[in-house]
Design an enzyme around this catalytic site. Structure first.
Site, PDB file in Angstrom:
ATOM      1  N   ALA A  19       0.772  -1.407  -0.053  1.00  0.00           N
ATOM      2  CA  ALA A  19       0.177  -0.068  -0.068  1.00  0.00           C
ATOM      3  C   ALA A  19       0.873   1.329   0.051  1.00  0.00           C
ATOM      4  O   ALA A  19       0.357   2.187  -0.419  1.00  0.00           O
ATOM      5  CB  ALA A  19      -0.746  -0.184   1.231  1.00  0.00           C
ATOM      6  N   LYS A  21       2.922   1.806   2.848  1.00  0.00           N
ATOM      7  CA  LYS A  21       3.188   2.225   4.309  1.00  0.00           C
ATOM      8  C   LYS A  21       4.596   2.704   4.897  1.00  0.00           C
ATOM      9  O   LYS A  21       4.828   3.662   5.519  1.00  0.00           O
ATOM     10  CB  LYS A  21       2.566   1.127   5.265  1.00  0.00           C
ATOM     11  CG  LYS A  21       1.040   0.832   5.287  1.00  0.00           C
ATOM     12  CD  LYS A  21       0.898  -0.567   6.049  1.00  0.00           C
ATOM     13  CE  LYS A  21       1.413  -1.780   5.588  1.00  0.00           C
ATOM     14  NZ  LYS A  21       1.525  -2.146   4.344  1.00  0.00           N
ATOM     15  N   SER A  89      -1.426  -4.842  10.148  1.00  0.00           N
ATOM     16  CA  SER A  89      -2.464  -4.986  11.312  1.00  0.00           C
ATOM     17  C   SER A  89      -3.732  -4.794  10.644  1.00  0.00           C
ATOM     18  O   SER A  89      -4.681  -4.138  10.823  1.00  0.00           O
ATOM     19  CB  SER A  89      -2.237  -3.544  12.225  1.00  0.00           C
ATOM     20  OG  SER A  89      -2.169  -2.506  11.534  1.00  0.00           O
TER      21      SER A  89
END
Length: 195
Positions: A19, A21, A89
């Protein structure tokens, strides 16, 4: 001389593999350091290779991984740092546990929202390809669910957006909440054309 953030803060970047991050976390820390603001990045992959090397990917191990990352991040926050975590997460319970460990007043959940097809296209480590070929089981986003946050503190959409623009969104959010001084935001100057 380094400056402390107004209060220690943990920016919890969550999103699917690929993504962005880690890229955003690195760029954010680099930007903070240009203002001599004490900041650090806790990368989920790096922590899994060291501190959490004894953990697998069972539900229990994933929860323990997040618990350890949250405790380390909380320690940095208590010392006045801005700690940026880059972890998948994938479950709301993971993020709720992290928020509880760190403390609601110091925790900023940032959903790095990137469509699956873009994550697969980026695939910097070749993990999606390996998962599609059956080499990796329980891969988040494919055969293991990623539950997007319902009400994150901030959503950063990365498709078609520069890393700098993503970092700027986080800075603006922190400044609007009084977590950093607005003076630490870069000054935006408008050029005027002479008449």
């Amino acid at each position: 001389m380094e400056q402390e953030a107004l209060a220690g803060t943990v920016i919890w970047l969550t999103g699917m593999p690929g993504a962005g991050k880690t890229t955003i976390a690195r760029a954010f820390v680099a930007r903070m350091q240009t203002f001599a603001i004490r900041s650090t990045m806790l990368d989920g992959d790096a922590l899994r290779a060291g501190l959490n090397a004894d953990l697998g990917f069972s539900a229990e191990d994933r929860m323990e991984n997040i618990r350890r990352v949250a405790h380390v991040a909380a320690l940095f926050g208590k010392e006045g740092y801005i700690a940026v975590t880059a972890t998948i997460s994938p479950h709301p319970g993971h993020r709720a546990s992290a928020r509880q460990i760190i403390g609601n007043e110091s925790f900023v959940e940032v959903f790095v929202d990137t469509p699956l097809h873009v994550c697969e296209m980026r695939d910097p480590k070749g993990l999606y390809k390996r998962a599609r070929q059956g080499e990796i089981e329980q891969f988040t986003g494919l055969d293991a669910a990623y539950h997007a946050p319902v009400n994150p503190d901030l959503t950063v959409r990365t498709q078609g957006v520069s890393v700098d623009a993503c970092v700027q969104q986080i800075i603006e959010h922190l400044a609007s909440k009084g977590r950093i001084e607005s003076a630490w935001r870069p000054v935006q100057r408008q050029l005027r054309v002479p008449r």
